[in-house]
Write an enzyme that holds these catalytic residues in place. Structure first.
Site, mmCIF file in Angstrom:
data_model
loop_
_atom_site.group_PDB
_atom_site.id
_atom_site.type_symbol
_atom_site.label_atom_id
_atom_site.label_comp_id
_atom_site.label_asym_id
_atom_site.label_seq_id
_atom_site.Cartn_x
_atom_site.Cartn_y
_atom_site.Cartn_z
ATOM 1 N N SER A 123 45.891 42.676 53.434
ATOM 2 C CA SER A 123 46.144 41.660 52.406
ATOM 3 C C SER A 123 47.383 42.064 51.641
ATOM 4 O O SER A 123 47.769 43.252 51.637
ATOM 5 C CB SER A 123 44.955 41.578 51.448
ATOM 6 N N TYR A 136 38.036 45.046 46.144
ATOM 7 C CA TYR A 136 38.877 44.502 47.210
ATOM 8 C C TYR A 136 40.214 45.228 47.270
ATOM 9 O O TYR A 136 40.662 45.653 48.344
ATOM 10 C CB TYR A 136 39.087 43.015 46.944
#
Length: 241
Positions: A123, A136
């Protein structure tokens, strides 16, 4: 003189039910790959047993494994002081430990391939941070260290490892975040998208799943052989500043 038969390469893709994972499956199959697609109904990838099971199933079904694409994941938004500890454990198990276990259990098969590839879907949050996403962000940052180590250890075995780092992608998960933010800020979806979700991006649009799949296909293809130990941003200028 008869030509040698073409060997069909086999890829294991997790998180394959929808969004980025489904796009990767479709693209790889279109390129002639055999794809062993795995989703939450197939195994619990937060466990060692689940990760070993999906690798074993791929090898049992296809007899070889040439690429592993760890893509499964989820998000949880909360400040550090309120962040649920069990959710932290699940995030790290799925986003960081699962890619490690998949690489570990598939290692011998990838080495036997002679051209094994590991491509972790990370990401933009592997390269930068945002508040309220501690689990995350921490897990995605960890995947970059994992990929670098896999690349160094895999070089002699003919295994490469890369991380794809997309910005926000048009998936059901992101669409629901837009709706939730619109309600919370009492703004239109359009304003939320530009002023909240995409505020840090130079280009104010969502990526499409197929754009991420295209990059994965490139990295797994003949032209991607020189890429290893690196993160490849596809982030519309998010990390440029």
């Amino acid at each position: 003189m008869a030509s040698a038969p073409t060997v069909t390469r086999v890829a294991l893709v997790t998180g394959a039910r929808g969004g980025i994972g489904a796009a990767i499956v479709t693209r790889l199959e279109g390129d002639g790959w055999t794809v062993h697609a795995v989703d939450v109904a197939d195994a619990d990838l937060t466990t060692r047993e689940g990760n070993r099971a999906v690798v074993d199933a791929a090898l049992d079904a296809h007899g070889r494994l040439d690429a592993v694409v760890p893509n499964a994941g989820f998000q949880h938004v909360a400040p550090v002081r309120d962040f649920p500890e069990d959710t932290w454990d699940r995030l790290l198990a799925l986003l960081l430990t699962s890619p490690f276990l998949l690489a570990k259990y598939a290692w011998d098969a990838l080495a036997a391939s002679g051209d094994g590839r590991i491509c972790v879907i990370a990401s933009a949050h592997a390269l930068t941070a945002s508040p309220f996403k501690v689990g995350y962000v921490s897990a995605k940052h960890g995947t970059l260290g994992l990929v670098k180590t896999l690349a160094l250890e895999g070089a002699e075995a003919g295994i490469t490892a890369t991380a794809v780092c997309p910005a926000y992608v048009r998936t059901p998960l992101v669409e629901s975040q837009i709706d939730d933010q619109a309600k919370a800020h009492e703004l239109s979806r359009e304003r939320v998208l530009e002023e909240v979700i995409l505020e840090r991006q130079a280009v104010k649009r969502l990526l499409e799943p197929g754009e991420v799949a295209d990059l994965v296909a490139f990295l797994l293809g003949p032209s991607g052989r020189g890429f290893t130990g690196v993160a490849l941003p596809i982030d519309l200028g998010w990390t440029a500043a």
